[in-house]
Design an enzyme around this catalytic site. Structure first.
Site, PDB file in Angstrom:
ATOM      1  N   VAL A  14      11.983  77.440  97.603  1.00  0.00           N
ATOM      2  CA  VAL A  14      10.560  77.761  97.601  1.00  0.00           C
ATOM      3  C   VAL A  14      10.064  78.229  96.231  1.00  0.00           C
ATOM      4  CG1 VAL A  14      10.613  78.364 100.038  1.00  0.00           C
ATOM      5  CG2 VAL A  14      10.948  80.156  98.343  1.00  0.00           C
ATOM      6  N   GLU A  15       8.742  78.226  96.087  1.00  0.00           N
ATOM      7  CA  GLU A  15       8.046  78.610  94.848  1.00  0.00           C
ATOM      8  C   GLU A  15       8.606  77.867  93.641  1.00  0.00           C
ATOM      9  OE1 GLU A  15       7.078  82.637  94.001  1.00  0.00           O
ATOM     10  OE2 GLU A  15       6.753  83.140  96.098  1.00  0.00           O
ATOM     11  N   GLY A  16       8.787  76.573  93.803  1.00  0.00           N
ATOM     12  CA  GLY A  16       9.342  75.746  92.744  1.00  0.00           C
ATOM     13  C   GLY A  16      10.834  75.581  92.958  1.00  0.00           C
TER      14      GLY A  16
END
Length: 835
Positions: free
Chosen positions: A502-504
């Site tokens: 997640v988040e990149g």
């Protein structure tokens, strides 16, 4: 010969000037003085005349800026405009987002260590510490991760209510809105502690305090939005989610297809200016229970209703929409890696919202990308690194304990060198993770938005968490793979890919973000040169570019002189901000920092925009920058804790580990550089004597494992803020209590071992049989027997795993079970017993 000596003297003077990064005026004076000195003290030879010619050319361009601009700068400017790809607003915002912090020093080749050491040590306030010790402790005691993950697939109602009532969802919200107003360090610490007990509960608390409506409202919301939503978020009356990811746009958030068109429509019986929205989002944490949905979409205004007839595409915009607003659909749940936190989908088609539902109101139309980029830095700096810290702390404490308690061949498994190797990684990386957690969260508390540092923290702390969990699973072996109430590792092990994704996704973070953004933002000139090349006023662009270009050239010469000088002297030229055994490591990190500055400049100069597509090369330079940062956090943590003697092996392990990794990354970069000769030249300049660094020695690894197997101060400090139950029936408490019982029995066990060597006891007997033999022969007394029995019973309890009936596991009731059920219709259900 005289001419050669004169040339070498001048090269030495130039090298000294470049190494010390003197300003151009001072450089010109120093070189003129050297030329005069040569004439005064020797006969002018060819070296003098060659040096004089070069000096005259440089002086000509230095003293006549118009000539310099016409002959050099303007041509270079035109070339740069041709080779640089056009930069759209989204790319510009992404590059400008966040702040350059300590990463800038490390990237530029001459880090000011005193500046780093002067950064105030982050600490919790009394109120924050009390919240961690009381409310967070109480919450952890309420959590049964087996029940949450494998039975309920949700937090119990009383846990949800406790989280809301005690303000866990409003930690970042200021007190004036009813929140806690906690620091980033407190946020990190609370999430870390909860995550050592339940990842699902930690994510539930983490998300509202990370990237979400609360964070965005705080920085960009209108006064009306803040006054209404923030008190409700703080009190848990509203549950937020933020919908960014689409099926076709994950890490490439700028490619989201969700769109809104400005139009007029009906809202509360009146015709108002608003937006007709269509979206389809997935992977949205808390969406299934959210009462307000933060939404990112692309905004279009084809009719110019916002006032600008020439602008139709406004770009990414953020809105805040109640979940029960007409047309909003909250979909079904996802089940991420068998975890129980709420995650699901949301969508809507042609949903009309008024303009005041935009976060920040109409004036923030099209500002969503900047808002997201700046807010993501905080989430990457705090929340996901906290999850990595949690598994590190828990693994250090419980895997060390288990390695002492568990025996094979009548020896604690922690004494075997193969196990010791894995324990050493857990120990060394846990020290590093805690150092990074504190320094990075502290940066946010200094009002820094560390975009590059946050990417480093997110990538490496989640990856180190994965490595630590893998080693812990290997050490526990069968004990870790059997699911049940006794298993304290499996859920954490399975959850590791979540933070990594997640988040990149981490592959993107390492290959594109860390160096891709770091090279532009941390470099003292590149970003400003790019901005100058984008100016519509060409003359103004040339003027700006002229100043930057020649300073950039001087910077390049300086990096070469510093890297070669530090390489030839094995780093001894670098300054040391401290004395003692760690001083040499500051010098070596400075040497590698200088090599990074030189290598980056050459790579960007020769490859230009292609470096972005050479992802493996970019990733290797990202590894260098990352290890420079991680190693510096270890040194900072060591100094902030007043240099405890017991920490020194941990510091040395981490320095040697990072320096060897940096060396490996550089060698791989030079070997794979497209121009082989340039690669070999750079390798010679950075490593003139070949490879300089080795992995930590076995002796050092043994030293950092030792505190894990004892009741040491280091063990307590590194695992502070990890929750361990107090009961012997608790999933973690039984391991901790057995650990201390086995430690307490160690002195008595020595008597048994001595007796076995003397052949007074049967070495083939079980531990309990030997205890009885020792009593009979007077080797130990009754009190010592009880100590041994308590330790042996606790040890045997720890190594047990859960077992269940076929029906309990499969959920299928056999014919035999049906008959049994009919025969005993009033039989009470019992919980499955542990083995």
């Amino acid at each position: 010969m005289t001419g050669l000596i004169q040339l070498l003297v001048m090269l030495l003077v130039v090298g000294v000037c470049a190494y010390n990064r003197w300003p151009m005026k001072k450089v010109m004076i120093a070189n003129l003085a050297a030329l005069i000195g040569i004439v005064l003290f020797s006969d002018a030879g060819w070296g003098f005349y060659l040096s004089l010619l070069v000096y005259a050319v440089v002086a000509l361009f230095y003293l006549l800026p118009d000539l310099r601009m016409d002959w050099v700068s303007r041509k270079a400017y035109n070339f740069m405009q041709k080779v640089l790809p056009p930069m759209n607003e989204t790319e510009k915002v992404a590059l400008e987002a966040g702040d350059v912090w300590w990463d800038g020093d490390l990237f530029q080749g001459n880090p000011d260590w005193n500046k780093m050491l002067a950064i105030e040590k982050p600490t919790l306030t009394e109120e924050e510490q009390a919240f961690v010790d009381n409310e967070t402790e109480e919450l952890c005691a309420m959590l049964d991760d087996w029940d949450i993950v494998h039975k309920r697939k949700d937090l119990p109602p009383e846990v949800w209510q406790f989280i809301k009532d005690k303000g866990f969802l409003g930690m970042i919200i200021p007190k004036k809105y009813g929140g806690k107003g906690f620091s980033a360090l407190a946020h990190s610490t609370v999430v870390t502690k909860i995550a050592t007990r339940s990842g699902s509960a930690a994510v539930t608390v983490m998300v509202p305090n990370s990237l979400g409506p609360g964070e965005l409202l705080l920085h960009y919301g209108t006064d009306e939005q803040k006054d209404y939503y923030l008190p409700r978020l703080a009190a848990g009356k509203e549950i937020p989610c933020f919908a960014l990811t689409s099926p076709v746009a994950g890490s490439d958030a700028g490619a989201i297809p969700d769109k809104g068109v400005v139009c007029k429509g009906k809202y509360k019986g009146k015709e108002v200016l608003g937006i007709k929205l269509t979206w389809n989002k997935r992977y949205i944490t808390l969406a299934p229970v959210a009462t307000i949905v933060g939404l990112a979409f692309k905004l279009y205004d084809p009719d110019g209703l916002l006032g600008d007839k020439d602008k139709s595409d406004y770009g990414i915009t953020c809105a805040l929409i109640p979940h029960d607003h007409p047309g909003v659909e909250i979909g079904q749940r996802h089940l991420p890696m068998n975890q129980a936190f709420m995650n699901g989908t949301t969508k809507g088609k042609d949903v009309f919202i008024p303009m005041d539902m935009l976060i920040g109101g109409q004036s923030y139309a099209g500002q969503g990308w900047r808002m997201l980029m700046e807010s993501l830095a905080a989430g990457r700096s705090i929340s996901l690194p906290a999850m990595g810290a949690a598994v590190s702390k828990l693994s250090y404490r419980l895997t060390g304990a288990y390695a002492l308690v568990r025996e094979q061949f009548k020896t604690p498994i922690g004494r075997f060198e193969g196990i010791e190797e894995a324990l050493a990684r857990i120990a060394g990386l846990t020290y590093r993770v805690e150092s990074m957690r504190i320094m990075t969260a502290g940066a946010v508390d200094l009002r820094v938005k560390p975009s590059v540092v946050s990417a480093i923290a997110k990538y490496h702390m989640t990856e180190m968490g994965r490595q630590i969990m893998t080693d812990s699973m290997d050490i526990h072996a069968g004990r870790a793979i059997i699911m049940g109430e006794r298993n304290y590792l499996a859920n954490g092990y399975m959850s590791q890919p979540i933070g990594i994704t997640v988040e990149g996704a981490n592959i993107l973070t390492r290959n594109l973000m860390i160096f891709g953004q770091g090279a532009v933002r941390c470099h003292p000139y590149v970003f400003r040169e790019m901005m100058a090349a984008q100016l519509e006023d060409k003359e103004e662009g040339v003027k700006r570019f002229d100043s930057l270009l020649f300073r950039h050239i001087g910077y390049g010469f300086s990096n070469f002189a510093r890297t070669f000088g530090l390489g030839l002297t094995a780093g001894k030229l670098a300054t040391k901000p401290v004395a003692g055994q760690t001083a040499k490591y500051y010098q070596q990190l400075t040497r590698m920092s200088s090599a990074l500055a030189l290598t980056s400049d050459v790579a960007m100069g020769m490859l230009g925009g292609d470096l972005k597509r050479k992802e493996r090369l970019s990733a290797r330079l990202a590894d260098v920058l990352s290890h420079l940062y991680m190693a510096s956090t270890v040194l900072k943590y060591y100094e902030d804790n007043e240099r405890p003697i017991a920490d020194l092996p941990y510091v040395e392990w981490n320095m040697q580990y990072s320096l060897e990794k940096i060396q490996e990354a550089f060698y791989d970069f030079y070997t794979n550089f497209p121009n082989k000769w340039v690669g070999k030249f750079l390798r010679f300049v950075a490593f003139p004597y070949g490879k300089s660094y080795n992995k930590p020695a076995d002796r050092l690894e043994r030293a950092i494992v030792k505190p894990m197997l004892q009741g040491s101060e280091v063990r307590e400090r590194l695992t502070t803020y990890s929750y361990v139950g107090e009961s012997a029936n608790d999933v973690t408490g039984r391991v901790e209590q057995a650990f201390f019982k086995v430690l307490a029995a160690d002195e008595v066990r020595r008597k048994l071992r001595k007796a076995m060597k003397a052949k007074e006891l049967d070495k083939n007997a079980t531990n309990m049989e030997r205890i009885e033999q020792a009593i009979e022969k007077g080797i130990i007394n009754q009190e010592e027997k009880q100590i041994l029995v308590d330790a042996e019973e606790a040890r045997m309890d720890v190594i047990q795993v859960d077992d269940y009936s076929h029906e309990q596991i499969s959920g299928v009731v056999t014919e035999a079970e049906k008959v049994k059920s009919k025969a005993k219709p009033k039989a009470k259900k019992t919980k499955p017993k542990a083995a």
